[in-house]
Design an enzyme around this catalytic site. Structure first.
Site, PDB file in Angstrom:
ATOM      1  N   LYS A   1      -0.005 -10.881   6.712  1.00 60.77           N
ATOM      2  CA  LYS A   1       0.249  -9.523   7.193  1.00 60.77           C
ATOM      3  C   LYS A   1      -1.100  -8.960   7.598  1.00 60.77           C
ATOM      4  CE  LYS A   1       1.376  -4.809   6.089  1.00 60.77           C
ATOM      5  NZ  LYS A   1       1.415  -3.770   5.032  1.00 60.77           N
TER       6      LYS A   1
ATOM      7  N   SER B   1       0.827  -1.211   0.000  1.00 63.20           N
ATOM      8  CA  SER B   1       0.000   0.000   0.000  1.00 63.20           C
ATOM      9  C   SER B   1       0.859   1.259   0.000  1.00 63.20           C
ATOM     10  CB  SER B   1      -0.915   0.000   1.225  1.00 63.20           C
ATOM     11  OG  SER B   1      -1.733  -1.147   1.259  1.00 63.20           O
ATOM     12  N   ASN B   2       1.953   1.249   0.776  1.00 57.87           N
ATOM     13  CA  ASN B   2       2.810   2.428   0.852  1.00 57.87           C
ATOM     14  C   ASN B   2       3.675   2.614  -0.385  1.00 57.87           C
ATOM     15  OD1 ASN B   2       2.479   3.633   3.710  1.00 57.87           O
ATOM     16  ND2 ASN B   2       2.572   1.426   4.039  1.00 57.87           N
TER      17      ASN B   2
ATOM     18  N   SER C   1      -3.034  -5.914   9.064  1.00 61.50           N
ATOM     19  CA  SER C   1      -2.933  -4.480   9.317  1.00 61.50           C
ATOM     20  C   SER C   1      -4.151  -3.919  10.029  1.00 61.50           C
ATOM     21  CB  SER C   1      -2.724  -3.731   7.990  1.00 61.50           C
ATOM     22  OG  SER C   1      -1.534  -4.129   7.363  1.00 61.50           O
TER      23      SER C   1
END
Length: 333
Positions: A202, A83-84, A204
């Protein structure tokens, strides 16, 4: 469950090249030890920000500079196209080019995780195979979400099963409800954890109870949990997570690796003190100011942040000052 898991036998012959990853000393919690994992995901992974020029083209010279700095920090590996990394804004050829470039530059003792999730199962399989060919060690596959109303457990289990069956590299599930509006259901995670080519998640979402349940319910599987944010990294480690994929690691990579080490060595008071100082900066570069805030903060610590791709807009002067104040108040500037 072990905080750090050492390498064992390969998942398949094609993964033999991953055996250069040196085993690390394991500092265990009092929970029962599960099986030895095929692939050690224990440690910190920064989800790389994609550097753009003022014309919004990928700036590989600046990427090389950032990678050179990151090589001096004891990360377990890097994540590209998360996403980043502004993954949705990159063209297909750009995604593959970035993976190839980072793999050539990345030290061979570090893992490369690459985002390959698409909306359709077919497209996800094709991109995952391409990522493997470009040099990725692990595919990070985000939940398809455009038709989120029909993305129930059965649909998602079917999707991920087909992707994992076809993938030449291990798959890590990626649940990021803040961006997708869809939390990968717990029952789906537990079912998918039994797949031999799905090695972790992962998460989040920030639900510590859920993270603890996933760790607890998958102790007998070859499956690891990665905290998806620096704000709850310590709590995740206490519950048995293996590592973290943390946006803040683009900025404060060394302190996050220090937190990882303190937890593994059982220095919980020092770890708690450090975690407290990371919470507000983490919120600032994630929920509060997002990727524009992350890139601005990178510039204060010797990295290239640069612009985002439109329609992501730069921070206002007021927002920049607020961001700086957050880092200063916690002793980082």
């Amino acid at each position: 469950m072990a905080l750090s898991i050492c390498l064992a036998s390969p998942l398949r012959p094609a993964l033999a090249a991953l055996h250069w990853a040196a085993p690390r000393q394991c500092h265990r919690l009092s929970t029962p030890l599960g099986p030895r994992h095929t692939l050690d995901l224990g440690g910190i992974f920064p989800p790389l920000a994609t550097p753009f020029s003022p014309m919004q083209d990928i700036d590989y010279a600046q990427l090389e500079g950032n990678l050179r700095h990151y090589a001096n920090i004891p990360f377990r590996g890097l994540v590209v196209l998360g996403s980043n990394g502004e993954y949705p804004y990159l063209a297909h050829h750009e995604r593959l080019d970035i993976v190839s470039y980072v793999r050539r530059t990345l030290p061979k003792d570090r893992l490369l995780l690459a985002g390959s999730g698409c909306e359709s199962t077919q497209a996800t399989i094709k991109l995952t195979v391409s990522m493997a060919e470009a040099g990725a060690d692990v595919a990070l596959v985000v939940t398809p979400c455009y038709y989120r109303g029909t993305m129930n457990s059965a649909a998602l289990v079917q999707h991920y099963t087909e992707v994992a069956d076809a993938s030449p590299i291990p798959v890590v599930l990626y649940s990021v409800p803040a961006n997708t509006g869809l939390d990968l259901p717990l029952e789906a995670v537990l079912a998918l954890a039994q797949h031999p080519n799905i090695v972790g998640i992962k998460d989040s979402g920030g639900d510590i109870t859920r993270i603890g349940l996933v760790v607890h319910k998958t102790q007998q599987e070859d499956f690891q949990v990665l905290a998806g944010s620096a704000g709850f990294l310590l709590a995740s480690y206490v519950l048995g997570a293996s590592g973290g994929v943390c946006a803040l690691a683009n900025v404060l990579g060394a302190p996050l690796c220090q937190l990882d080490r303190l937890c593994r060595e059982g220095h919980w008071q020092e770890a708690r003190d450090l975690q407290h100082r990371l919470i507000e900066p983490n919120v600032a570069v994630t929920r509060q100011f997002g990727i524009p805030g992350l890139k601005k903060a990178m510039e204060w610590f010797g990295y290239y942040g640069g612009p985002c791709r439109a329609p992501l807009a730069p921070l206002s002067h007021t927002q920049v000052e607020e961001l700086r104040s957050t880092f200063s108040a916690n002793g980082w500037l």
